[in-house]
Design a protein around this motif. Structure first.
Motif, PDB file in Angstrom:
ATOM      1  N   VAL A 115     -84.612  22.867   3.253  1.00 39.05           N
ATOM      2  CA  VAL A 115     -85.949  22.833   3.856  1.00 39.05           C
ATOM      3  C   VAL A 115     -86.213  21.481   4.505  1.00 39.05           C
ATOM      4  N   GLU A 116     -85.800  20.388   3.828  1.00 43.05           N
ATOM      5  CA  GLU A 116     -85.976  19.053   4.414  1.00 43.05           C
ATOM      6  C   GLU A 116     -85.194  18.937   5.723  1.00 43.05           C
ATOM      7  N   GLU A 117     -83.954  19.415   5.705  1.00 41.18           N
ATOM      8  CA  GLU A 117     -83.130  19.335   6.908  1.00 41.18           C
ATOM      9  C   GLU A 117     -83.776  20.092   8.058  1.00 41.18           C
ATOM     10  N   ALA A 118     -84.241  21.311   7.778  1.00 41.92           N
ATOM     11  CA  ALA A 118     -84.885  22.113   8.819  1.00 41.92           C
ATOM     12  C   ALA A 118     -86.148  21.428   9.336  1.00 41.92           C
ATOM     13  N   SER A 119     -86.921  20.815   8.443  1.00 43.76           N
ATOM     14  CA  SER A 119     -88.163  20.150   8.848  1.00 43.76           C
ATOM     15  C   SER A 119     -87.878  18.966   9.756  1.00 43.76           C
ATOM     16  N   GLY A 141     -75.096  24.261  12.133  1.00 42.63           N
ATOM     17  CA  GLY A 141     -74.263  23.168  11.655  1.00 42.63           C
ATOM     18  C   GLY A 141     -72.908  23.661  11.190  1.00 42.63           C
ATOM     19  N   GLY A 142     -72.191  22.786  10.517  1.00 42.33           N
ATOM     20  CA  GLY A 142     -70.866  23.163  10.039  1.00 42.33           C
ATOM     21  C   GLY A 142     -70.903  24.108   8.862  1.00 42.33           C
ATOM     22  N   ALA A 143     -71.929  23.961   7.994  1.00 46.35           N
ATOM     23  CA  ALA A 143     -71.997  24.801   6.796  1.00 46.35           C
ATOM     24  C   ALA A 143     -73.350  25.468   6.605  1.00 46.35           C
ATOM     25  N   SER A 160     -83.244  27.455   5.782  1.00 45.80           N
ATOM     26  CA  SER A 160     -81.854  27.018   5.922  1.00 45.80           C
ATOM     27  C   SER A 160     -80.961  28.081   5.285  1.00 45.80           C
ATOM     28  N   VAL A 161     -80.005  28.584   6.051  1.00 47.33           N
ATOM     29  CA  VAL A 161     -79.119  29.659   5.594  1.00 47.33           C
ATOM     30  C   VAL A 161     -77.692  29.122   5.535  1.00 47.33           C
ATOM     31  N   ARG A 192     -76.166  39.831   8.243  1.00 47.83           N
ATOM     32  CA  ARG A 192     -76.512  40.214   6.868  1.00 47.83           C
ATOM     33  C   ARG A 192     -77.353  39.128   6.190  1.00 47.83           C
ATOM     34  N   GLN A 193     -77.090  37.890   6.510  1.00 46.78           N
ATOM     35  CA  GLN A 193     -77.786  36.797   5.839  1.00 46.78           C
ATOM     36  C   GLN A 193     -79.118  36.432   6.494  1.00 46.78           C
ATOM     37  N   ILE A 194     -79.332  36.846   7.734  1.00 48.33           N
ATOM     38  CA  ILE A 194     -80.581  36.469   8.406  1.00 48.33           C
ATOM     39  C   ILE A 194     -81.503  37.660   8.688  1.00 48.33           C
ATOM     40  N   ALA A 195     -81.013  38.878   8.447  1.00 48.57           N
ATOM     41  CA  ALA A 195     -81.795  40.076   8.805  1.00 48.57           C
ATOM     42  C   ALA A 195     -83.172  40.094   8.145  1.00 48.57           C
ATOM     43  N   SER A 196     -83.236  39.664   6.884  1.00 48.07           N
ATOM     44  CA  SER A 196     -84.502  39.735   6.145  1.00 48.07           C
ATOM     45  C   SER A 196     -85.542  38.744   6.657  1.00 48.07           C
ATOM     46  N   LEU A 197     -85.129  37.782   7.488  1.00 49.97           N
ATOM     47  CA  LEU A 197     -86.050  36.748   7.963  1.00 49.97           C
ATOM     48  C   LEU A 197     -86.830  37.167   9.204  1.00 49.97           C
TER      49      LEU A 197
END
Length: 497
Positions: A115-119, A141-143, A160-161, A192-197
């Motif tokens: 969350v900090e990184e995204a902010s 990013g890389g990861a 952040s995903v 699959r990892q972002i669909a719910s957002l």
């Protein structure tokens, strides 16, 4: 100049793909980049399935930090921010790395939460972008991949995903082959990892989509190499995907404009970006000039560095290049007068286009400091290649074209190539600045008479006093020649007395 007079600021970002060091100073009421160091450490490739960082990856990272440490010696500790992102965040043995890294740098590294990184990414985008519209921001990013939506400098939702171009390489392109199956699996894996957002972000809404990661930068460079507007579309992503599949293997990647250092991670980055586009129904994305490092930097700067970003950039350029401020203001005044006379017909309802016209009026002579003969080309080059916070790549394309063409011959293709506004709008803006410059040719306040102006879709009429034209034969002759120049962009010029 001592650091007391012009303090240096440093930001170090220990990313999953690369380690970056950004060093800046305050100059002419702006932020000037003094140095940038980037090393491809590929830390995320050293994570095993249990999230343990290998000794080899740790060694690569520490070697890089020893280079950075030398540069930090001259910078006050309070002016330094050092952060680590996704790979170190998830590494089970992060303490083994951080203990040695802190000792090398002589300062503590702050491990950012997702969350900090995204902010901070959003703050970096906000402080280097113009406009009050709601923004959707992607950073691959890389990861990890950060997804943020916000307005002005406030982030409304940040996520952040754990999907990144290095980790996806290992997961979906481990054999370094480029085929439909690998790409489709990577795209589905990201979805699959972002669909719910999607539903929650869609409920907040946005008007503009921006991206600031290496993947978007690389794709923008490909577009610019082919002299296309640097707007990334879904269609363009599919074209790049098809080109990569045609290459067949990482070692065979050959795409004009793509740098060699991006080749190892471009396929996974494109796959994740396609998934983002399709999940969030994005039509096009603009490259941002700022992200994580800029967000960290602007947090350290005095508050007066964070406001009115475009005008601060313009003022800084005018000061650095010793622009005749008084004359630039006169040209701007005349451009405003002409705009008011023409706009009832032209209906230029694009606020950003009008802002670019005003910026061009203030900056059209920045190249004069270098030489007169080619000053228009110099002005365009400074704008194209310079760091201009508040102006994205499409803004710079339009601004560059306006200052390059503000007098003498017109090359319409420069205006057709930009993507900041419609081509016809760009033609209208150019006509306004060209006429404003001619009318201000004497560079004196008391020379211009009261005059009237009006326009049709394809014509301009200026009503100037006959005796004034007789007293100013050079201006009168230039207005006469301008009719031929403006014909190249489909406009006629009629001078009435």
């Amino acid at each position: 100049m001592s650091t007391t007079q012009s303090p240096l600021y440093a930001v170090i970002d220990l990313g999953s793909n690369s380690f970056h060091m950004l060093i800046t100073r305050q100059l002419a009421n702006s932020v000037q980049v003094v140095d940038k160091v980037k090393r491809k450490v590929r830390l995320a490739s050293g994570l095993d399935t249990d999230h343990v960082l290998s000794e080899e990856a740790i060694a690569r990272g520490l070697e890089c930090l020893s280079f950075f440490a030398e540069r930090l010696q001259d910078i006050p500790e309070q002016n330094v921010r050092i952060v680590a992102t996704a790979t170190i965040r998830i590494a089970k043995n992060q303490a083994a790395f951080l203990q040695q890294a802190d000792k090398i740098l002589g300062q503590k590294i702050h491990v950012l939460s997702g969350v900090e990184e995204a902010s901070y990414i959003y703050q970096g985008v906000a402080y280097t972008s113009y406009g009050e519209s709601k923004r959707l921001v992607f950073d691959i990013g890389g990861a990890s991949t950060e997804i943020i939506v916000g307005k002005e400098t406030k982030a409304n939702k940040v996520v952040s995903v754990n999907i990144g171009c290095v980790t996806f390489n290992q997961q979906y392109f481990y054999d370094q082959r480029l085929n439909d199956d690998n790409f489709n699996q990577a795209i589905l894996g990201a979805k699959r990892q972002i669909a719910s957002l999607a539903s929650e972000f869609n409920a907040i809404g946005w008007q503009k989509v921006l991206g600031g990661s290496g993947t978007m930068q690389a794709l923008s460079e490909v577009l610019m190499f082919h002299r296309k507007p640097s707007l990334i579309s879904h269609e363009f992503l599919l074209e790049i995907k098809a080109q990569l599949i045609h290459c067949g293997h990482f070692d065979a990647i050959e795409i004009s404009g793509l740098s060699s250092e991006r080749k190892p991670v471009i396929a996974s980055g494109v796959a994740i970006l396609i998934a983002l586009f399709e999940t969030f129904n994005v039509q096009q994305l603009q490259l941002s000039s700022g992200a994580l490092r800029e967000g960290l930097l602007y947090e350290m700067l005095p508050d007066d560095q964070k406001v009115d970003i475009r005008q601060r950039t313009i003022n800084s350029l005018m000061e650095k290049f010793h622009v005749d401020h008084h004359h630039a203001c006169n040209v701007l005044t005349q451009a405003n007068t002409l705009y008011e006379g023409f706009n009832p017909c032209w209906q230029i309802d694009d606020d950003n286009a009008l802002a670019m016209l005003k910026a061009a009026c203030q900056l059209h002579e920045i190249g004069l400091l270098l030489e007169f003969k080619h000053h228009q080309q110099h002005s365009a080059y400074i704008i194209e290649q310079g760091q201009l916070p508040g102006f994205d790549q499409s803004d710079k394309q339009l601004l560059s074209a306006l200052v390059k063409l503000y007098k003498a011959d017109i090359d319409p293709t420069l205006l057709a190539r930009q993507s900041a506004c419609k081509k016809q709008t760009a033609y209208y803006l150019l006509a306004i600045i060209r006429l404003a410059v001619i009318l201000c040719r004497r560079r004196k306040d008391d020379v211009l008479p009261v005059y009237k102006s009006r326009a049709t879709t394809h014509g301009i009429t200026l009503c100037l006093p006959k005796d004034w034209l007789a007293q100013h034969p050079l201006i009168a002759d230039e207005l006469h020649q301008e009719h031929a120049y403006l014909n190249k962009i489909g406009l006629s010029l009629n001078i009435q007395c």
